[in-house]
Design a protein around this motif. Structure first.
Motif, PDB file in Angstrom:
ATOM      1  N   THR A 216     -33.576  -3.981  -5.733  1.00 24.95           N
ATOM      2  CA  THR A 216     -33.226  -2.662  -6.248  1.00 24.95           C
ATOM      3  C   THR A 216     -33.867  -1.508  -5.478  1.00 24.95           C
ATOM      4  O   THR A 216     -33.379  -0.383  -5.545  1.00 24.95           O
ATOM      5  CB  THR A 216     -33.617  -2.537  -7.735  1.00 24.95           C
ATOM      6  OG1 THR A 216     -35.024  -2.792  -7.873  1.00 24.95           O
ATOM      7  CG2 THR A 216     -32.853  -3.542  -8.581  1.00 24.95           C
ATOM      8  N   CYS A 217     -34.966  -1.790  -4.755  1.00 18.13           N
ATOM      9  CA  CYS A 217     -35.665  -0.730  -4.022  1.00 18.13           C
ATOM     10  C   CYS A 217     -35.652  -1.038  -2.523  1.00 18.13           C
ATOM     11  O   CYS A 217     -35.936  -2.164  -2.121  1.00 18.13           O
ATOM     12  CB  CYS A 217     -37.114  -0.608  -4.487  1.00 18.13           C
ATOM     13  SG  CYS A 217     -37.288  -0.152  -6.215  1.00 18.13           S
ATOM     14  N   SER A 218     -35.364  -0.039  -1.728  1.00 23.73           N
ATOM     15  CA  SER A 218     -35.370  -0.237  -0.279  1.00 23.73           C
ATOM     16  C   SER A 218     -36.797  -0.503   0.201  1.00 23.73           C
ATOM     17  O   SER A 218     -37.754  -0.023  -0.415  1.00 23.73           O
ATOM     18  CB  SER A 218     -34.810   0.988   0.432  1.00 23.73           C
ATOM     19  OG  SER A 218     -35.752   2.039   0.437  1.00 23.73           O
ATOM     20  N   PRO A 219     -36.951  -1.252   1.287  1.00 21.82           N
ATOM     21  CA  PRO A 219     -38.299  -1.498   1.823  1.00 21.82           C
ATOM     22  C   PRO A 219     -39.038  -0.204   2.144  1.00 21.82           C
ATOM     23  O   PRO A 219     -40.246  -0.096   1.903  1.00 21.82           O
ATOM     24  CB  PRO A 219     -38.028  -2.301   3.099  1.00 21.82           C
ATOM     25  CG  PRO A 219     -36.695  -2.927   2.892  1.00 21.82           C
ATOM     26  CD  PRO A 219     -35.921  -1.948   2.064  1.00 21.82           C
ATOM     27  N   GLY A 220     -38.312   0.782   2.666  1.00 26.61           N
ATOM     28  CA  GLY A 220     -38.940   2.056   2.987  1.00 26.61           C
ATOM     29  C   GLY A 220     -39.455   2.763   1.756  1.00 26.61           C
ATOM     30  O   GLY A 220     -40.549   3.338   1.754  1.00 26.61           O
ATOM     31  N   SER A 221     -38.677   2.712   0.683  1.00 27.42           N
ATOM     32  CA  SER A 221     -39.097   3.357  -0.559  1.00 27.42           C
ATOM     33  C   SER A 221     -40.319   2.664  -1.148  1.00 27.42           C
ATOM     34  O   SER A 221     -41.257   3.322  -1.616  1.00 27.42           O
ATOM     35  CB  SER A 221     -37.955   3.346  -1.571  1.00 27.42           C
ATOM     36  OG  SER A 221     -38.346   3.967  -2.782  1.00 27.42           O
ATOM     37  N   LEU A 222     -40.322   1.329  -1.127  1.00 32.29           N
ATOM     38  CA  LEU A 222     -41.474   0.598  -1.647  1.00 32.29           C
ATOM     39  C   LEU A 222     -42.735   0.940  -0.859  1.00 32.29           C
ATOM     40  O   LEU A 222     -43.800   1.172  -1.435  1.00 32.29           O
ATOM     41  CB  LEU A 222     -41.217  -0.910  -1.590  1.00 32.29           C
ATOM     42  CG  LEU A 222     -40.287  -1.489  -2.653  1.00 32.29           C
ATOM     43  CD1 LEU A 222     -40.020  -2.959  -2.391  1.00 32.29           C
ATOM     44  CD2 LEU A 222     -40.879  -1.310  -4.049  1.00 32.29           C
ATOM     45  N   ARG A 223     -42.606   0.968   0.465  1.00 32.14           N
ATOM     46  CA  ARG A 223     -43.765   1.247   1.319  1.00 32.14           C
ATOM     47  C   ARG A 223     -44.312   2.653   1.053  1.00 32.14           C
ATOM     48  O   ARG A 223     -45.502   2.836   0.801  1.00 32.14           O
ATOM     49  CB  ARG A 223     -43.362   1.122   2.793  1.00 32.14           C
ATOM     50  CG  ARG A 223     -44.498   1.431   3.767  1.00 32.14           C
ATOM     51  CD  ARG A 223     -44.029   1.431   5.202  1.00 32.14           C
ATOM     52  NE  ARG A 223     -43.150   2.562   5.498  1.00 32.14           N
ATOM     53  CZ  ARG A 223     -41.843   2.484   5.703  1.00 32.14           C
ATOM     54  NH1 ARG A 223     -41.226   1.315   5.643  1.00 32.14           N
ATOM     55  NH2 ARG A 223     -41.133   3.555   5.962  1.00 32.14           N
ATOM     56  N   VAL A 224     -43.425   3.640   1.096  1.00 30.34           N
ATOM     57  CA  VAL A 224     -43.862   5.028   0.947  1.00 30.34           C
ATOM     58  C   VAL A 224     -44.390   5.291  -0.461  1.00 30.34           C
ATOM     59  O   VAL A 224     -45.414   5.960  -0.636  1.00 30.34           O
ATOM     60  CB  VAL A 224     -42.704   5.988   1.297  1.00 30.34           C
ATOM     61  CG1 VAL A 224     -43.063   7.422   0.921  1.00 30.34           C
ATOM     62  CG2 VAL A 224     -42.387   5.907   2.788  1.00 30.34           C
ATOM     63  N   THR A 225     -43.711   4.756  -1.471  1.00 31.62           N
ATOM     64  CA  THR A 225     -44.142   4.987  -2.846  1.00 31.62           C
ATOM     65  C   THR A 225     -45.526   4.387  -3.090  1.00 31.62           C
ATOM     66  O   THR A 225     -46.381   5.012  -3.735  1.00 31.62           O
ATOM     67  CB  THR A 225     -43.130   4.386  -3.836  1.00 31.62           C
ATOM     68  OG1 THR A 225     -41.842   4.989  -3.624  1.00 31.62           O
ATOM     69  CG2 THR A 225     -43.561   4.630  -5.278  1.00 31.62           C
ATOM     70  N   LYS A 226     -45.740   3.170  -2.575  1.00 27.46           N
ATOM     71  CA  LYS A 226     -47.062   2.547  -2.736  1.00 27.46           C
ATOM     72  C   LYS A 226     -48.149   3.412  -2.114  1.00 27.46           C
ATOM     73  O   LYS A 226     -49.187   3.665  -2.735  1.00 27.46           O
ATOM     74  CB  LYS A 226     -47.054   1.157  -2.109  1.00 27.46           C
ATOM     75  CG  LYS A 226     -48.425   0.490  -2.110  1.00 27.46           C
ATOM     76  CD  LYS A 226     -48.367  -0.967  -1.774  1.00 27.46           C
ATOM     77  CE  LYS A 226     -49.771  -1.546  -1.721  1.00 27.46           C
ATOM     78  NZ  LYS A 226     -49.806  -3.004  -1.724  1.00 27.46           N
TER      79      LYS A 226
END
Length: 274
Positions: A216-226
């Motif tokens: 459900t979450c793009s790898p880029g979104s997971l990385r940046v959000t973390k």
């Protein structure tokens, strides 16, 4: 590196890192720390891996029982703390932000979420390892303890920083100033855990949760959000908002933004490019 105290496998985009010294209740050693960081570095480098799950070898009947007692005896004999690692140790998560460049704090610099599947007791460094995961699932009735007070140690590896941020000052003070044993049921009430699950469901739940995140979450979104989450713990709200606006303008230009919109409009799963 040959893995002797860690098992590493990848299943459907999820790297499973298993602490495996069952004859010692998965107790932590310098060798295990070397192998653990090597495994994290491997997961970081693997584009097929989206999420990391950390658990304990069930044969050990613990998640991690803390530092191996032989290591504690060695500290006493040497009159100093010896981490048991050397200059060849991997550096996953380092170089992202200065505030992440320290032992266990390096988890915050990883680009991929870490889920702890706590299937048994977590004491001392075992509690530390669980605390630095991004999410924590556990089975009922298992024991936790910070343990440091029994050995004339300080609160270890930043527990005095991270536990108040997870469970609040009242509960963190109780845990850290008493070094008492508390159960996973108490930990759930304190806000330390995301969920309690029966032993037979724990690992599958963690894996399914990880797969859902990856879908459900793009790898880029997971990385940046973390990275946003842990950086923002160090700064004011206005700075966090300004950084979020900057990141939004950057990420809206990436292919995964268009893919996310198309997938939503077409009512299908997104095919993330990373």
């Amino acid at each position: 590196m040959e893995l002797k105290t860690i098992r590493y496998e990848v299943m459907d985009g999820v790297a499973v890192v298993t602490l495996s010294r069952p004859h010692r209740r998965n107790a932590w050693t310098g060798r295990m720390h070397m192998e653990y960081r090597h495994a994290l570095e491997r997961a970081e480098a693997d584009k097929a891996v989206r999420v990391i799950v950390v658990t304990g070898d069930p044969e050990g009947k613990a998640f991690c029982a803390g530092a191996d007692m032989a290591a504690l005896e060695g500290h006493s004999e040497k009159g100093k703390y010896d981490p048991g690692t050397d200059d060849t140790i991997s550096m996953p998560g380092y170089g992202v932000a200065p505030e992440f460049d320290a032992t266990f704090a390096y988890h915050f610099g990883l680009s991929k979420p870490v889920i702890a599947a706590i299937n048994g007791a977590a004491a001392g460094v075992g509690l530390v390892l669980a605390a630095y995961a991004d999410m924590r699932f556990a089975v009922p009735g298992i024991k936790f303890t910070a343990a440091h007070g029994r050995y004339n140690f300080p609160a270890e590896f930043g527990l005095s920083w991270i536990l108040p941020r997870i469970m609040g000052l009242t509960h963190a003070n109780d845990v850290l100033m008493t070094s008492r044993v508390f159960t996973s049921d108490e930990a759930m009430e304190m806000g330390f855990l995301n969920k309690l699950l029966p032993p037979e469901q724990l690992l599958n739940h963690a894996l399914n949760h990880a797969r859902t995140m990856a879908e459900t979450c793009s790898p880029g979104s997971l990385r940046v959000t973390k990275h946003q989450i842990y950086r923002d713990l160090h700064r004011d709200a206005a700075s966090a908002v300004e950084d979020a606006e900057r990141l939004l303008n950057e990420m809206i230009k990436e292919p995964d933004y268009k893919e996310g919109v198309k997938a939503f409009m077409q009512k299908r799963k997104a095919e993330w490019k990373g």
